[in-house]
Scaffold this active site. Structure first.
Site, PDB file in Angstrom:
ATOM      1  N   ARG A 171       0.826  -1.214   0.000  1.00  0.00           N
ATOM      2  CA  ARG A 171       0.000   0.000   0.000  1.00  0.00           C
ATOM      3  C   ARG A 171       0.856   1.258   0.000  1.00  0.00           C
ATOM      4  NH1 ARG A 171      -4.961  -1.582   4.172  1.00  0.00           N
ATOM      5  NH2 ARG A 171      -6.225  -2.675   2.619  1.00  0.00           N
ATOM      6  N   LYS A 201     -17.249 -15.297   5.767  1.00  0.00           N
ATOM      7  CA  LYS A 201     -18.674 -15.164   6.055  1.00  0.00           C
ATOM      8  C   LYS A 201     -19.533 -14.920   4.823  1.00  0.00           C
ATOM      9  CE  LYS A 201     -18.145 -13.452  10.802  1.00  0.00           C
ATOM     10  NZ  LYS A 201     -18.495 -12.364  11.744  1.00  0.00           N
ATOM     11  N   GLY A 257      -6.698  -7.832   1.482  1.00  0.00           N
ATOM     12  CA  GLY A 257      -5.383  -7.916   2.100  1.00  0.00           C
ATOM     13  C   GLY A 257      -4.766  -9.298   2.103  1.00  0.00           C
ATOM     14  N   GLY A 302     -12.592  -4.270   1.925  1.00  0.00           N
ATOM     15  CA  GLY A 302     -13.999  -3.938   2.032  1.00  0.00           C
ATOM     16  C   GLY A 302     -14.432  -2.941   0.976  1.00  0.00           C
TER      17      GLY A 302
END
Length: 390
Positions: A36, A188, A346, A369
């Site tokens: 990053r 999830k 990530g 996200g």
């Protein structure tokens, strides 16, 4: 989507508040992977070379509004060879800056007002600066003071990385080369219902893996052992598979899994077909049959979108097999010029790096996200405030 950019802006002598995302992994005070940071350098160099006086604002971890030095950005400052300003609200350093100078402000999340998007905190953060530049795509899905709040007090623009993220993801979403294969893994179903539905509309084939895939196996009546999955998401999983059928999208679940007796990095591995998993088995990785199937599907695709490792890829070499097989197959076909590949998240990016194939991917997103929410079609607050309105 047209953003306000720095094109044509006179930056010499201007004090610039630059939001970057330096939420990197630090072990024993040392940065273990600077992806990053490296992706942020083009905007930093542009500002520096244009004679701006730049203060970089970022966060690290979740200090929850307290000055917890475990989350200090000092290690990042040392890595970048930049002065660290010990308090992000301290302005005294500005009087000593010269054109082209760059400093790094201490963790903005040391103040509760950051995540609360408190206008008083945002105004204090913006004070003294001439303009704001957001180059932190990975946190632009958060309406925080340093992504949204400061834009109420400063002329605000998109940095080069933010522009690149939007352009590359939008290109794949609007005009992908077909067939399109999406590989979605992680933990999830409950957090990825929206993105799965969006990808079903876009894709010809979807592969689900990881604990996410385990939940789909469970929904289909397969044994899952003593493993991570979401029993309460059975109906949602079945509904997603039905939605795929309605949209002529092939939906592929795991065929086999790598299991161990405990969820530990050094647990002994056994590969089992899904039907043969026992109550005490702990699923930790995708199995070889699934990996072979995934590689074959990658071979058929013209575009691949990948988010989420299919196992504990960081537990090398025992539990990285499934994720590394995917990474290498995508890289090989992309390198040959036969595939357009886009990867985000990530853990997924770390798997590319561990395989040594980062540079072989068409586009690697800094977002996790934010990457998923942008694909889903949600409005990202940190981006929407930079859009040029007619």
């Amino acid at each position: 989507m047209k953003l306000r950019t720095l094109d044509g802006i006179d930056l010499r002598g201007k004090y610039v508040l630059l939001r970057d995302d330096f939420n990197v992994q630090i072990v024993d005070g040392k940065i273990t992977e600077g992806f990053r940071i490296e992706r942020s350098m083009p905007t930093i160099d542009l500002l520096r070379n244009a004679g701006a006086r730049v203060a970089i604002c970022s966060h690290l971890g979740r200090p929850k509004g307290t000055k917890d030095m475990k989350y200090s950005l000092r290690g990042v400052a040392e890595y970048m060879k930049l002065p660290l300003i010990d308090d992000c609200l301290d302005k005294s350093f500005m009087a000593n800056m010269h054109d082209g100078d760059v400093v790094l402000l201490e963790n903005v999340r040391f103040y509760a007002g950051e995540e609360e998007n408190d206008p008083v905190f945002a105004e204090k953060l913006a004070a003294g600066f001439d303009l704001f530049v957001n180059d932190a795509f990975a946190v632009s899905h958060r309406a925080h003071a340093s992504t949204v709040g400061v834009t109420k007090f400063l002329p605000s623009y998109a940095g080069l990385l933010l522009q690149s993220e939007i352009e590359n993801i939008t290109r794949v979403m609007e005009k992908p080369a077909r067939p399109v294969l999406s590989i979605v893994a992680g933990s999830k179903v409950s957090t990825k219902i929206g993105v799965l539905r969006a990808l079903i509309k876009l894709s010809d084939t979807i592969i689900v893996g990881g604990a996410l895939g385990t939940t789909f196996n469970y929904a289909l009546g397969a044994p899952v052992g003593n493993s991570l999955f979401e029993a309460d998401q059975k109906e949602n999983a079945l509904a997603i598979m039905e939605y795929a059928r309605e949209n002529n999208c092939r939906f592929l679940v795991p065929l086999d899994k790598g299991v161990g007796p405990v969820f530990e990095p050094d647990a002994p591995r056994t590969d089992k077909d899904i039907a043969d998993i026992l109550p005490d088995d702990v699923i930790i990785d995708g199995g070889p049959k699934t990996a072979a199937r995934d590689v074959d599907e990658i071979g058929r695709a013209a575009t691949v979108i990948w988010n989420g490792t299919v196992g504990m890829a960081e537990w090398m070499p025992t539990w990285s097999y499934g994720s590394f097989a995917i990474a290498r197959a995508i890289a090989e076909k992309t390198r040959a010029g036969a595939l357009h590949s886009i990867v985000g998240g990530g853990d997924t990016v770390a798997a590319l790096d561990a395989c040594g194939v980062m540079d072989d991917i068409t586009y690697v997103s800094t977002g996790g996200g934010a990457f998923l929410e942008f694909i889903e079609g949600r409005e990202l607050p940190g981006i929407s405030v930079l859009v040029v309105r007619d």
